[in-house]
Enzyme design. Structure first.
Site, PDB file in Angstrom:
ATOM      1  N   GLY A 112     -96.108 -40.116  24.509  1.00  0.00           N
ATOM      2  CA  GLY A 112     -96.769 -39.601  25.428  1.00  0.00           C
ATOM      3  C   GLY A 112     -97.135 -38.157  25.005  1.00  0.00           C
ATOM      4  N   ASP A 113     -96.204 -37.286  24.271  1.00  0.00           N
ATOM      5  CA  ASP A 113     -96.673 -35.856  23.735  1.00  0.00           C
ATOM      6  C   ASP A 113     -97.847 -36.174  22.675  1.00  0.00           C
ATOM      7  OD1 ASP A 113     -96.283 -33.410  22.761  1.00  0.00           O
ATOM      8  OD2 ASP A 113     -95.367 -34.100  21.111  1.00  0.00           O
TER       9      ASP A 113
END
Length: 133
Positions: free
Chosen positions: A16-17
Site C-alpha cells: 500500500g505504501d
C-alpha cells in the site's frame, strides 16, 4: 494465495505504501511539477505519516469507509511493527500504517475504482489543508 484479504496488516501496508506513493507521484508530475527536489518536498505533504494519519482520521470522521475497509485499517494500525516511527509519535506511525494497509488491500483485491476514489479524495483533502496554511 488467492484471498489477499488474509494477508497481515504489515504486508498490506508494504504494498500500500508503494501504490499510494506512485499515485501521488503521478498526480504531482501531471500537475506540472517536474523538478526532483520540488517533487520530493511536495510528495511528503501527501505521503508522510502525519498526512496519512490526518487522512484516515478524516475518513473516519466523515464515515466514508465501509466496515470491511475500517477492519483492514485497524488490522494495519494494530500490527506489531519492528521498525520505529521517525519524526512522529508511535500512534501517528501506527495510524499511517493502517492507512497504507487499506491502500494495499484495495490494490491487491483489484478494487481499483475504490482505491482511486479514496486517493482522489485524499489529494483533495491535502490540497484543502495546505490552502489554509
Amino acid at each position: 494465495m488467492k484471498d489477499y484479504s488474509l494477508l497481515s496488516g504489515l504486508t498490506l501496508a508494504y504494498i500500500g505504501d508503494a501504490v499510494y506513493e506512485v499515485y501521488i507521484r503521478d498526480f504531482l508530475i501531471r500537475s506540472g511539477h517536474t523538478r526532483p527536489n520540488q517533487l520530493h518536498h511536495l510528495a511528503t505533504r501527501y505521503v508522510s505519516a502525519k498526512a496519512q494519519h490526518y487522512l484516515i482520521e478524516q475518513m473516519q470522521d466523515q464515515e466514508i469507509l465501509t466496515e470491511a475497509e475500517l477492519s483492514i485499517y485497524k488490522r494495519g494500525r494494530n500490527a506489531k511493527s519492528h521498525t520505529s516511527a521517525k519524526n512522529t509519535s508511535v500512534a501517528i506511525y501506527r495510524s499511517s500504517t493502517g492507512f497504507e494497509a487499506l491502500m494495499g488491500y484495495l490494490h491487491m483485491m483489484k478494487q481499483t475504482e475504490r482505491l482511486e476514489e479514496l486517493i482522489r479524495w485524499s489529494i483533495k483533502r491535502i490540497g484543502e489543508k495546505n490552502e489554509t496554511r
